[in-house]
Motif scaffolding. Sequence first.
Motif, PDB file in Angstrom:
ATOM      1  N   ARG A 162       0.837  -1.201   0.000  1.00 43.38           N
ATOM      2  CA  ARG A 162       0.000   0.000   0.000  1.00 43.38           C
ATOM      3  C   ARG A 162       0.878   1.260   0.000  1.00 43.38           C
ATOM      4  O   ARG A 162       0.592   2.235  -0.688  1.00 43.38           O
ATOM      5  CB  ARG A 162      -0.925  -0.024   1.217  1.00 43.38           C
ATOM      6  N   ARG A 169       1.768   7.425  -6.268  1.00 39.19           N
ATOM      7  CA  ARG A 169       0.759   8.469  -6.464  1.00 39.19           C
ATOM      8  C   ARG A 169       1.378   9.829  -6.138  1.00 39.19           C
ATOM      9  O   ARG A 169       1.250  10.787  -6.892  1.00 39.19           O
ATOM     10  CB  ARG A 169      -0.454   8.198  -5.566  1.00 39.19           C
ATOM     11  N   SER A 192      -7.664  -5.065  -4.242  1.00 33.96           N
ATOM     12  CA  SER A 192      -8.590  -3.961  -4.507  1.00 33.96           C
ATOM     13  C   SER A 192      -8.666  -3.014  -3.306  1.00 33.96           C
ATOM     14  O   SER A 192      -8.812  -1.811  -3.475  1.00 33.96           O
ATOM     15  CB  SER A 192      -9.973  -4.481  -4.919  1.00 33.96           C
ATOM     16  N   GLY A 195      -5.973  -0.538  -3.636  1.00 31.81           N
ATOM     17  CA  GLY A 195      -5.983   0.220  -4.873  1.00 31.81           C
ATOM     18  C   GLY A 195      -4.977  -0.250  -5.915  1.00 31.81           C
ATOM     19  O   GLY A 195      -4.519   0.534  -6.745  1.00 31.81           O
ATOM     20  N   ASP A 197      -3.975  -2.555  -9.324  1.00 34.29           N
ATOM     21  CA  ASP A 197      -4.731  -2.807 -10.548  1.00 34.29           C
ATOM     22  C   ASP A 197      -4.995  -4.281 -10.780  1.00 34.29           C
ATOM     23  O   ASP A 197      -5.832  -4.636 -11.602  1.00 34.29           O
ATOM     24  CB  ASP A 197      -3.978  -2.232 -11.757  1.00 34.29           C
TER      25      ASP A 197
END
Lengths: 217, 264
Positions: A162, A169, A192, A195, A197
Amino acid sequence: MDRGDLLTAMKQCVLDGDVEEAARLAELSLRQGVPPIDSVEKGYVQGINEVGRLFEAGDLFLPELVASADAMKAALEVLKPWMEKAETGRKVIGRIVIGTVKGDIHDIGKSIVASILVANGFDVLDLGVDVSPAAFVEKASEFGADLVGLSALLTTTMPVQREVIKALREAGLRDRVKVLVGGAPVTGRWASEIGADGYAEDAIRAVSVVRGVLGLP
Amino acid sequence: MLIVGELINSSRKSIQPALESRDEQFIRQLARRQVHAGASYVDVNAGTFVDAEPEILSWLVEVVQGETGAPCSIDSSNPRAIEAALAVHRGRAMVNSVTLEDSRYEGIVPLVVRYGCKIVGLCMDGSGIPATAAERVRAARTLVERLTADGVPSGDIYLDPLVQPLATGTGNGVVVLETIGLVTREMGLQCICGLSNVSYGLPARKLINRAFLVLAMGAGLGAAIVDPLDRQLMALIRASEALLDRDPSCRAFLAAFRRGELEP
């Protein structure tokens, strides 16, 4: 050995996991003037595709899969310098940075995934184990990665996946870099939740997940 | 042979939902069957629940001990989860596991000392799992020195030689057998290991696991994390104990025979 036989032998040596034969045939093909791109796509790749099908069907097992990936890698090592020289070099289908996350030193699963991706024609940069989020960001940017693969084998290191996504990001890379996660305790749900893919259960499925995520046929 | 029953592990597909719904009956039954089959410790693992691990692990300890009274092997690398589980554990737990270079060492070992637990130590160093038996033993020595200096009696330490899949390296079985030999004979310490990793990626996994267990016992293995409901595996353990002169008058073997446990 005519060209057809040579390509068939290339396919077969990948199926057999014969590393020496794979390299020998690659050298032979160069001497015979076979375009390296043909050797790869009409020869070796046919073998690795067949290996993938047989593995998924449960007819081939992990030691055989590893040996086939090794054979593929040996052939690519011989051919790659020539492919890069050739104007009509094989087009890059995807650039992937892969590694095991910080705090985790499990190497085997990640390395198998890396070899299988290489064997399927991806350009892969393997960062090894115990890789910090900052290093993932830096290398993904340098390498021009389309996708980053994050391995974690410990429940205590899963949260680092994470952190890497967050770091991508914050560096403004997340829009152009897809993220795949894997490792024994990792699930589709976890992927998921954080976040990512995509997620794949094993190395062979990783190939189709990567293709899907990158929008390849 | 010290048997740790491995079945209550959240990474197993049937266990995950039982833990999510806190299915007490399911866990009770699985604990009882393992102890009945010869497990002296019941392993509890809730590792796939990252945030809820402390709560689920302590719930597991209470349910398992409430049913069987057997001690638990607290299978976690998360100091907070280990602490929560030990706080409700009765008797002497086993903590699985700690490594030398791990940042979690500082969080785990004081708990082991405070609660007087047995502990599983992994034979690895800062750069990962060493390739050779000699290097694994070197890592083990350093770990044992530090543990004993920190107050863990050497008799409470079980060293895990680290079993890796045969499928990814055909020397992975032999290096474990050699490590077990060196640890038990040269260091005079106990070894424990799981079996199922060795057969990962191969067909007929139980066959590989059973053969490996017998070889490992021959090399000096005195404790194992296994599926005690595998009757043939347990029967092989009884027979091997007798053959290795670890079963006075073959009593345990004969008792198992009379209970009908040696039949396939």
